[in-house]
Design a protein around this motif. Structure first.
Motif, PDB file in Angstrom:
ATOM      1  N   LEU A  32       0.909  -1.407   0.016  1.00 59.95           N
ATOM      2  CA  LEU A  32      -0.107   0.075   0.003  1.00 59.95           C
ATOM      3  C   LEU A  32       0.702   1.367   0.013  1.00 59.95           C
ATOM      4  CD1 LEU A  32      -2.769   1.172   0.143  1.00 59.95           C
ATOM      5  CD2 LEU A  32      -2.774   1.005   2.581  1.00 59.95           C
ATOM      6  N   THR A  33       1.821   1.081   0.915  1.00 64.04           N
ATOM      7  CA  THR A  33       2.850   2.559   0.850  1.00 64.04           C
ATOM      8  C   THR A  33       3.533   2.659  -0.536  1.00 64.04           C
ATOM      9  OG1 THR A  33       3.283   1.910   3.089  1.00 64.04           O
ATOM     10  CG2 THR A  33       4.729   3.314   2.115  1.00 64.04           C
ATOM     11  N   ALA A  34       3.998   1.748  -1.241  1.00 61.34           N
ATOM     12  CA  ALA A  34       4.616   1.632  -2.512  1.00 61.34           C
ATOM     13  C   ALA A  34       3.342   2.087  -3.508  1.00 61.34           C
ATOM     14  CB  ALA A  34       5.124   0.155  -2.822  1.00 61.34           C
ATOM     15  N   SER A  35       2.390   1.497  -3.462  1.00 60.13           N
ATOM     16  CA  SER A  35       1.617   2.021  -4.554  1.00 60.13           C
ATOM     17  C   SER A  35       1.086   3.469  -4.309  1.00 60.13           C
ATOM     18  CB  SER A  35       0.349   1.356  -4.503  1.00 60.13           C
ATOM     19  OG  SER A  35      -0.953   1.788  -3.807  1.00 60.13           O
ATOM     20  N   THR A  36       0.927   3.913  -2.924  1.00 57.80           N
ATOM     21  CA  THR A  36       0.898   5.345  -2.792  1.00 57.80           C
ATOM     22  C   THR A  36       1.836   6.311  -3.261  1.00 57.80           C
ATOM     23  OG1 THR A  36      -0.573   4.836  -0.744  1.00 57.80           O
ATOM     24  CG2 THR A  36       0.217   7.058  -0.933  1.00 57.80           C
ATOM     25  N   LEU A  37       3.121   5.859  -3.021  1.00 57.03           N
ATOM     26  CA  LEU A  37       4.183   6.697  -3.402  1.00 57.03           C
ATOM     27  C   LEU A  37       4.237   6.554  -4.892  1.00 57.03           C
ATOM     28  CD1 LEU A  37       6.980   8.019  -2.866  1.00 57.03           C
ATOM     29  CD2 LEU A  37       8.006   5.852  -2.958  1.00 57.03           C
ATOM     30  N   GLU A  38       3.982   5.773  -5.615  1.00 55.83           N
ATOM     31  CA  GLU A  38       3.923   5.475  -7.007  1.00 55.83           C
ATOM     32  C   GLU A  38       2.878   6.560  -7.618  1.00 55.83           C
ATOM     33  OE1 GLU A  38       3.507   2.068 -10.828  1.00 55.83           O
ATOM     34  OE2 GLU A  38       3.503   1.482  -8.402  1.00 55.83           O
ATOM     35  N   MET A  39       1.668   6.314  -6.789  1.00 58.87           N
ATOM     36  CA  MET A  39       0.831   7.286  -7.412  1.00 58.87           C
ATOM     37  C   MET A  39       1.053   8.731  -7.264  1.00 58.87           C
ATOM     38  SD  MET A  39      -1.653   5.461  -8.934  1.00 58.87           S
ATOM     39  CE  MET A  39      -3.138   6.326  -8.749  1.00 58.87           C
ATOM     40  N   MET A  40       1.649   8.975  -6.211  1.00 54.01           N
ATOM     41  CA  MET A  40       2.193  10.431  -5.779  1.00 54.01           C
ATOM     42  C   MET A  40       3.149  10.914  -6.934  1.00 54.01           C
ATOM     43  SD  MET A  40       0.676  11.654  -2.943  1.00 54.01           S
ATOM     44  CE  MET A  40       1.798  12.879  -2.375  1.00 54.01           C
ATOM     45  N   LEU A  41       4.025  10.009  -7.084  1.00 52.50           N
ATOM     46  CA  LEU A  41       4.815  10.369  -8.276  1.00 52.50           C
ATOM     47  C   LEU A  41       4.705  10.770  -9.535  1.00 52.50           C
ATOM     48  CD1 LEU A  41       7.929   7.897  -7.245  1.00 52.50           C
ATOM     49  CD2 LEU A  41       7.814  10.622  -6.826  1.00 52.50           C
ATOM     50  N   THR A  42       3.478   9.597  -9.912  1.00 54.68           N
ATOM     51  CA  THR A  42       2.838   9.931 -11.245  1.00 54.68           C
ATOM     52  C   THR A  42       1.850  11.254 -11.340  1.00 54.68           C
ATOM     53  OG1 THR A  42       2.510   7.402 -11.370  1.00 54.68           O
ATOM     54  CG2 THR A  42       1.053   8.813 -12.885  1.00 54.68           C
ATOM     55  N   ALA A  43       1.368  11.555 -10.161  1.00 55.84           N
ATOM     56  CA  ALA A  43       0.655  12.982 -10.020  1.00 55.84           C
ATOM     57  C   ALA A  43       1.582  13.976  -9.975  1.00 55.84           C
ATOM     58  CB  ALA A  43      -0.109  12.967  -8.933  1.00 55.84           C
ATOM     59  N   GLN A  44       2.667  13.820  -9.564  1.00 52.22           N
ATOM     60  CA  GLN A  44       3.750  15.055  -9.636  1.00 52.22           C
ATOM     61  C   GLN A  44       4.354  15.142 -10.934  1.00 52.22           C
ATOM     62  OE1 GLN A  44       6.646  14.090  -6.740  1.00 52.22           O
ATOM     63  NE2 GLN A  44       5.506  14.754  -4.853  1.00 52.22           N
ATOM     64  N   LYS A  45       4.523  14.051 -11.670  1.00 52.17           N
ATOM     65  CA  LYS A  45       5.089  14.268 -13.089  1.00 52.17           C
ATOM     66  C   LYS A  45       4.052  14.882 -13.855  1.00 52.17           C
ATOM     67  CE  LYS A  45       8.301  10.259 -12.859  1.00 52.17           C
ATOM     68  NZ  LYS A  45       8.483   8.797 -13.411  1.00 52.17           N
ATOM     69  N   PRO A  91      -4.432  22.182 -20.200  1.00 46.34           N
ATOM     70  CA  PRO A  91      -4.752  20.531 -19.943  1.00 46.34           C
ATOM     71  C   PRO A  91      -3.877  19.722 -20.345  1.00 46.34           C
ATOM     72  CG  PRO A  91      -6.115  21.437 -21.616  1.00 46.34           C
ATOM     73  CD  PRO A  91      -5.264  22.783 -21.197  1.00 46.34           C
ATOM     74  N   MET A  92      -3.793  18.518 -19.895  1.00 49.10           N
ATOM     75  CA  MET A  92      -3.021  17.435 -20.081  1.00 49.10           C
ATOM     76  C   MET A  92      -3.215  16.900 -21.473  1.00 49.10           C
ATOM     77  SD  MET A  92      -2.211  15.052 -16.725  1.00 49.10           S
ATOM     78  CE  MET A  92      -2.320  13.559 -16.836  1.00 49.10           C
ATOM     79  N   ASP A  93      -2.099  16.532 -22.325  1.00 51.09           N
ATOM     80  CA  ASP A  93      -2.372  16.003 -23.430  1.00 51.09           C
ATOM     81  C   ASP A  93      -2.966  14.436 -23.379  1.00 51.09           C
ATOM     82  OD1 ASP A  93       0.054  15.193 -22.748  1.00 51.09           O
ATOM     83  OD2 ASP A  93       1.016  15.357 -24.481  1.00 51.09           O
ATOM     84  N   GLU A  94      -3.284  13.996 -24.675  1.00 52.40           N
ATOM     85  CA  GLU A  94      -3.777  12.590 -24.538  1.00 52.40           C
ATOM     86  C   GLU A  94      -2.540  11.721 -24.101  1.00 52.40           C
ATOM     87  OE1 GLU A  94      -5.823   9.507 -27.533  1.00 52.40           O
ATOM     88  OE2 GLU A  94      -5.704  11.505 -28.088  1.00 52.40           O
ATOM     89  N   ALA A  95      -1.404  11.694 -24.471  1.00 55.55           N
ATOM     90  CA  ALA A  95      -0.495  10.963 -24.181  1.00 55.55           C
ATOM     91  C   ALA A  95      -0.068  10.924 -22.774  1.00 55.55           C
ATOM     92  CB  ALA A  95       0.764  11.197 -24.942  1.00 55.55           C
ATOM     93  N   ARG A  96       0.060  11.982 -22.238  1.00 56.08           N
ATOM     94  CA  ARG A  96       0.235  12.080 -20.511  1.00 56.08           C
ATOM     95  C   ARG A  96      -0.765  11.353 -19.773  1.00 56.08           C
ATOM     96  NH1 ARG A  96       2.237  18.029 -19.481  1.00 56.08           N
ATOM     97  NH2 ARG A  96       1.422  17.274 -17.423  1.00 56.08           N
ATOM     98  N   MET A  97      -2.088  11.849 -20.447  1.00 56.49           N
ATOM     99  CA  MET A  97      -3.273  10.998 -19.587  1.00 56.49           C
ATOM    100  C   MET A  97      -3.209   9.729 -19.794  1.00 56.49           C
ATOM    101  SD  MET A  97      -5.996  11.945 -17.797  1.00 56.49           S
ATOM    102  CE  MET A  97      -6.665  13.643 -18.379  1.00 56.49           C
ATOM    103  N   ARG A  98      -2.832   9.203 -21.041  1.00 60.63           N
ATOM    104  CA  ARG A  98      -2.909   7.639 -21.210  1.00 60.63           C
ATOM    105  C   ARG A  98      -1.763   7.098 -19.990  1.00 60.63           C
ATOM    106  NH1 ARG A  98      -2.097   7.465 -26.090  1.00 60.63           N
ATOM    107  NH2 ARG A  98      -3.886   7.542 -26.703  1.00 60.63           N
ATOM    108  N   GLU A  99      -0.608   7.629 -20.072  1.00 64.74           N
ATOM    109  CA  GLU A  99       0.280   7.148 -19.256  1.00 64.74           C
ATOM    110  C   GLU A  99       0.155   7.047 -17.744  1.00 64.74           C
ATOM    111  OE1 GLU A  99       4.827   8.417 -17.734  1.00 64.74           O
ATOM    112  OE2 GLU A  99       3.882   9.295 -19.743  1.00 64.74           O
ATOM    113  N   ALA A 100      -0.354   8.198 -17.321  1.00 69.71           N
ATOM    114  CA  ALA A 100      -0.950   8.355 -15.983  1.00 69.71           C
ATOM    115  C   ALA A 100      -1.914   7.169 -15.625  1.00 69.71           C
ATOM    116  CB  ALA A 100      -1.500   9.787 -15.630  1.00 69.71           C
TER     117      ALA A 100
END
Length: 100
Positions: free
Chosen positions: A15-28, A41-50
């Motif tokens: 759970l901690t690892a997934s939270t960290l991963e989600m936070m890093l994705t949001a920060q990126k 707004p986010m472009d389609e490629a970044r939205m797909r990656e997130a």
């Protein structure tokens, strides 16, 4: 037996690892927005990656949950297979004592 004791620790670590991963994705994803005074707004490629990152993390967490359930002892899983009336009757009989 050791797996039974380690399962909660592994689950909290996952759970901690997934939270960290989600936070890093949001920060990126938001890194570009912070430097620009106007909102873009986010472009389609970044939205797909997130989305894919979030979906991958979610699937890994469900896999960890399945592993934790599989590591439970057999007697624990047997309790969930008995009909509900059996457990209720057993509990009631234990709480009420012998009937006169």
């Amino acid at each position: 037996m050791m797996d039974l004791w380690l399962a909660p620790w592994r689950a909290s670590l996952a759970l901690t690892a997934s939270t960290l991963e989600m936070m890093l994705t949001a920060q990126k994803s938001l890194a570009g927005v912070q430097g620009v005074p106007e909102f873009q707004p986010m472009d389609e490629a970044r939205m797909r990656e997130a989305f894919h990152s979030a979906a991958d993390a979610n699937l890994r967490r469900w896999g960890d949950t399945a592993d934790a359930i599989n590591n439970l002892p057999d007697w624990y899983r047997d309790l969930s297979r008995v009909p509900g009336g059996v457990m209720t009757d057993w509990f009631d009989a234990a709480r009420r004592g012998p009937q006169d």
